[in-house]
Scaffold this active site. Sequence first.
Site, PDB file in Angstrom:
ATOM      1  N   HIS A 154      12.927  29.654  10.448  1.00  0.00           N
ATOM      2  CA  HIS A 154      12.173  30.916  10.482  1.00  0.00           C
ATOM      3  C   HIS A 154      10.872  30.693  11.240  1.00  0.00           C
ATOM      4  O   HIS A 154      10.568  29.560  11.623  1.00  0.00           O
ATOM      5  CB  HIS A 154      11.869  31.420   9.055  1.00  0.00           C
ATOM      6  CG  HIS A 154      10.959  30.504   8.271  1.00  0.00           C
ATOM      7  ND1 HIS A 154      11.432  29.507   7.455  1.00  0.00           N
ATOM      8  CD2 HIS A 154       9.600  30.415   8.202  1.00  0.00           C
ATOM      9  CE1 HIS A 154      10.415  28.862   6.899  1.00  0.00           C
ATOM     10  NE2 HIS A 154       9.288  29.383   7.341  1.00  0.00           N
ATOM     11  N   HIS A 201      13.338  34.018   3.594  1.00  0.00           N
ATOM     12  CA  HIS A 201      12.721  34.630   4.776  1.00  0.00           C
ATOM     13  C   HIS A 201      13.400  34.133   6.043  1.00  0.00           C
ATOM     14  O   HIS A 201      13.783  32.976   6.154  1.00  0.00           O
ATOM     15  CB  HIS A 201      11.209  34.416   4.848  1.00  0.00           C
ATOM     16  CG  HIS A 201      10.748  32.990   4.734  1.00  0.00           C
ATOM     17  ND1 HIS A 201      11.460  32.006   4.138  1.00  0.00           N
ATOM     18  CD2 HIS A 201       9.606  32.403   5.164  1.00  0.00           C
ATOM     19  CE1 HIS A 201      10.787  30.866   4.193  1.00  0.00           C
ATOM     20  NE2 HIS A 201       9.670  31.074   4.812  1.00  0.00           N
ATOM     21  N   HIS A 216       3.417  29.343  12.558  1.00  0.00           N
ATOM     22  CA  HIS A 216       4.296  28.167  12.589  1.00  0.00           C
ATOM     23  C   HIS A 216       5.744  28.546  12.853  1.00  0.00           C
ATOM     24  O   HIS A 216       6.185  29.648  12.563  1.00  0.00           O
ATOM     25  CB  HIS A 216       4.198  27.350  11.293  1.00  0.00           C
ATOM     26  CG  HIS A 216       4.739  28.027  10.071  1.00  0.00           C
ATOM     27  ND1 HIS A 216       3.962  28.757   9.206  1.00  0.00           N
ATOM     28  CD2 HIS A 216       5.991  28.064   9.544  1.00  0.00           C
ATOM     29  CE1 HIS A 216       4.702  29.208   8.208  1.00  0.00           C
ATOM     30  NE2 HIS A 216       5.935  28.823   8.377  1.00  0.00           N
ATOM     31  N   HIS A 248       5.157  25.991  -1.885  1.00  0.00           N
ATOM     32  CA  HIS A 248       4.724  27.383  -1.810  1.00  0.00           C
ATOM     33  C   HIS A 248       5.084  28.090  -3.116  1.00  0.00           C
ATOM     34  O   HIS A 248       6.162  27.855  -3.676  1.00  0.00           O
ATOM     35  CB  HIS A 248       5.474  28.138  -0.703  1.00  0.00           C
ATOM     36  CG  HIS A 248       5.155  27.696   0.686  1.00  0.00           C
ATOM     37  ND1 HIS A 248       3.879  27.650   1.184  1.00  0.00           N
ATOM     38  CD2 HIS A 248       5.958  27.297   1.693  1.00  0.00           C
ATOM     39  CE1 HIS A 248       3.922  27.247   2.450  1.00  0.00           C
ATOM     40  NE2 HIS A 248       5.167  27.006   2.780  1.00  0.00           N
ATOM     41  N   TYR A 257       2.951  21.392   6.476  1.00  0.00           N
ATOM     42  CA  TYR A 257       2.524  21.987   7.736  1.00  0.00           C
ATOM     43  C   TYR A 257       1.862  20.904   8.567  1.00  0.00           C
ATOM     44  O   TYR A 257       1.049  20.135   8.049  1.00  0.00           O
ATOM     45  CB  TYR A 257       1.482  23.085   7.514  1.00  0.00           C
ATOM     46  CG  TYR A 257       2.004  24.388   6.977  1.00  0.00           C
ATOM     47  CD1 TYR A 257       3.217  24.919   7.389  1.00  0.00           C
ATOM     48  CD2 TYR A 257       1.249  25.115   6.063  1.00  0.00           C
ATOM     49  CE1 TYR A 257       3.662  26.132   6.903  1.00  0.00           C
ATOM     50  CE2 TYR A 257       1.692  26.328   5.567  1.00  0.00           C
ATOM     51  CZ  TYR A 257       2.893  26.830   5.995  1.00  0.00           C
ATOM     52  OH  TYR A 257       3.326  28.021   5.513  1.00  0.00           O
ATOM     53  N   GLU A 267       6.466  23.590  10.575  1.00  0.00           N
ATOM     54  CA  GLU A 267       6.690  23.331   9.163  1.00  0.00           C
ATOM     55  C   GLU A 267       8.013  22.592   9.003  1.00  0.00           C
ATOM     56  O   GLU A 267       8.999  22.924   9.668  1.00  0.00           O
ATOM     57  CB  GLU A 267       6.760  24.663   8.388  1.00  0.00           C
ATOM     58  CG  GLU A 267       7.083  24.500   6.904  1.00  0.00           C
ATOM     59  CD  GLU A 267       7.165  25.835   6.158  1.00  0.00           C
ATOM     60  OE1 GLU A 267       7.683  26.817   6.724  1.00  0.00           O
ATOM     61  OE2 GLU A 267       6.692  25.887   5.006  1.00  0.00           O
TER      62      GLU A 267
HETATM   63 FE   LIG Z   1       7.283  28.860   6.720  1.00  0.00          FE
END
Ligand SMILES: [Fe+2]
Length: 309
Positions: A154, A201, A216, A248, A257, A267
């Site tokens: 992503h 996501h 990112h 997260h 990151y 990431e």
């Molecule tokens: Fe991400």
Amino acid sequence: MAMTGVLRPGHAQIRVLDLEEGINHYGKVLGLIETGRDSQGRVYFKAWDERDHNSVILREADTAGIDFFGFKVADQATLDKLDRDLQAYGLKTERIPAGELLETGERVRFEVPSGHQIELFWEKSDYGTDDTYTNPPPWTDEAERGIAPIRLDHCLLYGPDIEKVQDIFCKVLGFYLVEHVIMEDGKTDLAIWLSCSTKAHDIAFVRHPEPGKLHHVSFLLESWEKVLRAADIMSMNKVSIDIGPTRHGITRGTTIYAFDPSGNRFETFCGGYQCYPDWKPVRWTWDEVGTGIFYHDRKLNERFLTVVS
Ligand SMILES: [Fe+2]
């Protein structure tokens, strides 16, 4: 086939300041497989478990950042329909001819109000081998070379008008909102996480005054242990780490990151829950935004909101 329309993220073209440094980073440190170079000097990579010819394309330029992010769609009819739907919505679309990107068919490109170039395509040459399709081993030597992510997963983009972006992705392209962060006013979204699949996501946006910025590009690893191994490899190669390994709150992914030599954040992550389009979005309030982004620190580092390329 239950999955129709937009299938998944397909490619990202990333600008690097020094091509050789970029090739060393994405090829040796991240461990992607170089699959080609074109007459424009662009260099193409795929992750070891990806079947399509390329997912990351490097272009040498004077500024870092992202040129475009592309999604693979189901077939030609879907590509044509989504092109018509985007135009009917009021967006200008452009057809990029087949072959402009190596081993990639015709693409439909459009700019979203956040200032990012988004693409749709359906054809990309299969790079699978006999080992991919017949009696496949669970992993290959390439799965151990460098950080060796499974796939491009992503991206997170920064720009203005993210509610308009959400409208386009959800109403035209069939995405749905999985999670969002609300600003201090209790109603405006600071950030949105959108999915076209059962992943937490496939693309995300953060509200930001400057258009077209990259926060990112993200690569999927198989386990938390591989995230730790990625951190070891980053330190062994003196990669600039932004934060992590950590977790997260939003999407529940474990993460690091870090920055490529040109300053593009990337990431390496693992996990994140699976979700479905009928789920109600998860909402994070302003007072808990730190916990949402970095679950253990429970506060944002300044870099997360300010350093983009
Ligand atoms: Fe991400």
